[in-house]
Design an enzyme around this catalytic site. Structure first.
Site, PDB file in Angstrom:
ATOM      1  N   GLY A  72       0.355   1.128  -3.800  1.00 26.33           N
ATOM      2  CA  GLY A  72       0.856   0.729  -5.112  1.00 26.33           C
ATOM      3  C   GLY A  72       2.377   0.720  -5.154  1.00 26.33           C
ATOM      4  CB  THR A  73       4.850   3.129  -3.834  1.00 22.15           C
ATOM      5  OG1 THR A  73       4.211   4.223  -4.509  1.00 22.15           O
ATOM      6  CG2 THR A  73       6.343   3.321  -3.847  1.00 22.15           C
ATOM      7  CG  ASN A 151       0.609   7.860 -13.920  1.00 21.94           C
ATOM      8  OD1 ASN A 151       1.216   6.951 -14.470  1.00 21.94           O
ATOM      9  ND2 ASN A 151       1.218   8.936 -13.455  1.00 21.94           N
ATOM     10  CD  GLN A 179      -4.074   6.150 -12.189  1.00 19.32           C
ATOM     11  OE1 GLN A 179      -5.291   6.220 -12.285  1.00 19.32           O
ATOM     12  NE2 GLN A 179      -3.377   6.916 -11.371  1.00 19.32           N
ATOM     13  CB  SER A 199      -2.975   1.605  -4.956  1.00 20.45           C
ATOM     14  OG  SER A 199      -2.915   2.479  -3.870  1.00 20.45           O
ATOM     15  CG  HIS A 201      -5.056   5.978  -2.905  1.00 17.94           C
ATOM     16  ND1 HIS A 201      -4.930   7.135  -3.636  1.00 17.94           N
ATOM     17  CD2 HIS A 201      -3.878   5.333  -3.027  1.00 17.94           C
ATOM     18  CE1 HIS A 201      -3.716   7.189  -4.161  1.00 17.94           C
ATOM     19  NE2 HIS A 201      -3.054   6.108  -3.814  1.00 17.94           N
ATOM     20  CB  THR A 237      -0.420  -6.056  13.339  1.00 12.86           C
ATOM     21  OG1 THR A 237       0.363  -6.688  14.348  1.00 12.86           O
ATOM     22  CG2 THR A 237      -1.893  -6.150  13.701  1.00 12.86           C
ATOM     23  CB  CYS A 324       8.973  21.440 -10.268  1.00 15.01           C
ATOM     24  SG  CYS A 324       8.907  23.176 -10.615  1.00 15.01           S
TER      25      CYS A 324
HETATM   26  N1  PLP Z   1       1.450   3.291 -10.352  1.00 18.03           N
HETATM   27  C1  PLP Z   1       0.656   4.164 -10.986  1.00 18.03           C
HETATM   28  C2  PLP Z   1       0.377   3.985 -12.452  1.00 18.03           C
HETATM   29  C3  PLP Z   1       0.091   5.244 -10.284  1.00 18.03           C
HETATM   30  O1  PLP Z   1      -0.693   6.110 -10.927  1.00 18.03           O
HETATM   31  C4  PLP Z   1       0.382   5.379  -8.896  1.00 18.03           C
HETATM   32  C5  PLP Z   1      -0.148   6.529  -8.133  1.00 18.03           C
HETATM   33  O2  PLP Z   1      -0.360   7.600  -8.663  1.00 18.03           O
HETATM   34  C6  PLP Z   1       1.217   4.439  -8.278  1.00 18.03           C
HETATM   35  C7  PLP Z   1       1.723   3.402  -9.042  1.00 18.03           C
HETATM   36  C8  PLP Z   1       1.553   4.539  -6.831  1.00 18.03           C
HETATM   37  O3  PLP Z   1       0.457   4.195  -6.022  1.00 18.03           O
HETATM   38  P1  PLP Z   1       0.401   4.607  -4.490  1.00 18.03           P
HETATM   39  O4  PLP Z   1       0.061   6.052  -4.439  1.00 18.03           O
HETATM   40  O5  PLP Z   1      -0.705   3.782  -3.894  1.00 18.03           O
HETATM   41  O6  PLP Z   1       1.711   4.286  -3.884  1.00 18.03           O
END
Ligand code: PLP
Length: 384
Positions: A72-73, A151, A179, A199, A201, A237, A324
């Site tokens: 996702g990032t 999230n 999410q 994403s 996972h 790849t 934190c």
């Molecule tokens: N965006 C949201 C709303 C998320 O909750 C998350 C992960 O917690 C991400 C982006 C980032 O996803 P990834 O962990 O696959 O990089």
């Protein structure tokens, strides 16, 4: 070790057995490089094509509109940085105060590179003021980026309405659907977005695989230049086993959407029981449209972190609503943006259910929580 009860499925989810099974042969006997012209390569390429079709079906996109990536990032980085580089005449970006930490980091990156950013605040329920959004859009606005669902709170933004407003004023629209996938119907056509990231996972696929939807005709700068993979949009790849897993998880997410009703009923029961048994407790964003699985519970007069540790000791995995910062326990950015009173914001935990969550697990949590809250409050009688 006693099996832990996971109530933290917004952090990640286990690979579904059918996803794992689909992936396994692509690690071993079907190990071909999807770019090779021989039989092994053609087999792998076919698997990637199949995965792309599955993800396209999940989003109501066309397969060619998807660039596979690592997470996702990465999709967020590609969307923001790609738009920044593609439109040098447009130096204004709009996003919200409750986005994922990766978006806050990208906002800092954009500022360092000379962009101007409008960060829209939210109300006490985590909602946006769409009039404020409309007024913020300028002729030089490159991108409006909003998450489909938060999230921490699960609060959902009206993406289709936001996209209609933004596109009418000539801005591109990006949606972080990380999410939302598997919990809500996600339809890029109905929503009218230009970019959307996901994403695997988060919806019972493997870690390390994701996708960015890029509307046909929109030319972003590639995220990684390399061997021309992903139509030149992301070199490297292809992670064939991972993509096979993503494709299978996409199909499963679509098939299992109706089963989210069961998860919603469990979540609603959990919330009602906690509010009933525990005085001075709140559900943040309760009045807003929310994901069916998420509950951000806050309790006056205790530390969320201490509650998390007690729950962990009793075999329940949850997360907190505090981050934190410089050794100080600060309420998260989301709680601050929603102006949650400090004495509640300190004592928040996020509970996020999933398809594997059983009714017995929820019962166990409902039984355990009130005693723990009471015990922690007794340690700190002056906090309230
Ligand atoms: N965006 C949201 C709303 C998320 O909750 C998350 C992960 O917690 C991400 C982006 C980032 O996803 P990834 O962990 O696959 O990089």
């Amino acid at each position: 070790m006693q099996a832990a009860v996971c109530l933290d499925f917004n952090a990640t989810t286990p690979c579904a057995p059918e996803v794992l099974e689909a992936m396994l042969p692509w690690f071993s006997e079907r190990f071909g490089n999807a770019g090779s012209a021989h039989a092994l390569g053609v087999l792998s390429d076919g698997a990637v094509v199949h995965a792309r079709n599955e993800v396209a079906a999940l989003l109501n996109a066309s397969p060619a509109e998807l660039a596979f990536n690592g997470c996702g990032t990465e999709g967020l980085n590609h969307a923001f940085r790609g738009a920044f580089e593609a439109f040098p005449a447009k130096r204004h970006f709009i996003t919200t105060a409750v986005e994922h930490a990766a978006v806050h980091a990208l906002v800092a990156w954009l500022r360092q590179h000379g962009a101007e950013i409008t960060v829209l605040g939210v109300d006490g329920q985590g909602g946006l003021d769409l009039g404020e959004l409309e007024a913020a859009i300028r002729p030089d606005t490159a991108l409006v980026s909003v998450m489909a669902a938060n999230n921490e709170t699960g609060v959902c933004f009206p993406v289709a309405e936001i996209a209609r407003i933004a596109r009418a004023k000539g801005a591109l629209v990006h949606c972080d659907a990380t999410q939302a996938i598997g919990k809500l119907p996600v339809d890029v056509q109905a929503w009218g977005v230009d970019l959307l990231n996901l994403s695997a996972h988060k919806f019972h696929g493997p870690k390390g695989v994701g996708a960015l939807y890029i509307r046909r005709g929109l030319r972003l700068k590639p995220f990684m230049v390399g061997g021309g993979q992903e139509r030149g949009r992301r070199g490297g790849t292809e992670n064939v086993p991972g993509l096979v897993g993503l494709g299978r998880a996409a199909r499963l997410a679509l098939e299992r959407l109706p089963a989210m009703d069961r998860v919603r009923a469990l979540r609603d029961r959990l919330e009602a029981a906690c509010l009933d048994a525990i005085p001075e407790a709140r559900v943040e964003g309760a009045a807003a449209p929310r994901l069916p699985n998420t509950s951000l519970l806050s309790f006056k007069g205790l530390e969320g972190e201490a509650l998390l540790l007690r729950l962990d000791g009793a075999g329940f995995c949850v997360s907190t609503g505090s981050a934190c910062a410089t050794g100080q326990k600060e309420p998260s950015q989301v709680l601050r943006a929603m102006a949650v009173p400090a004495d509640y914001a300190r004592g928040t935990i996020r509970v996020s259910l999933g398809h594997p969550t059983s009714s017995d697990e929820v019962d166990g949590f409902i039984q355990a929580l009130p005693r723990m809250v009471e015990a922690l409050r007794a340690l700190n009688p002056f906090e309230r």
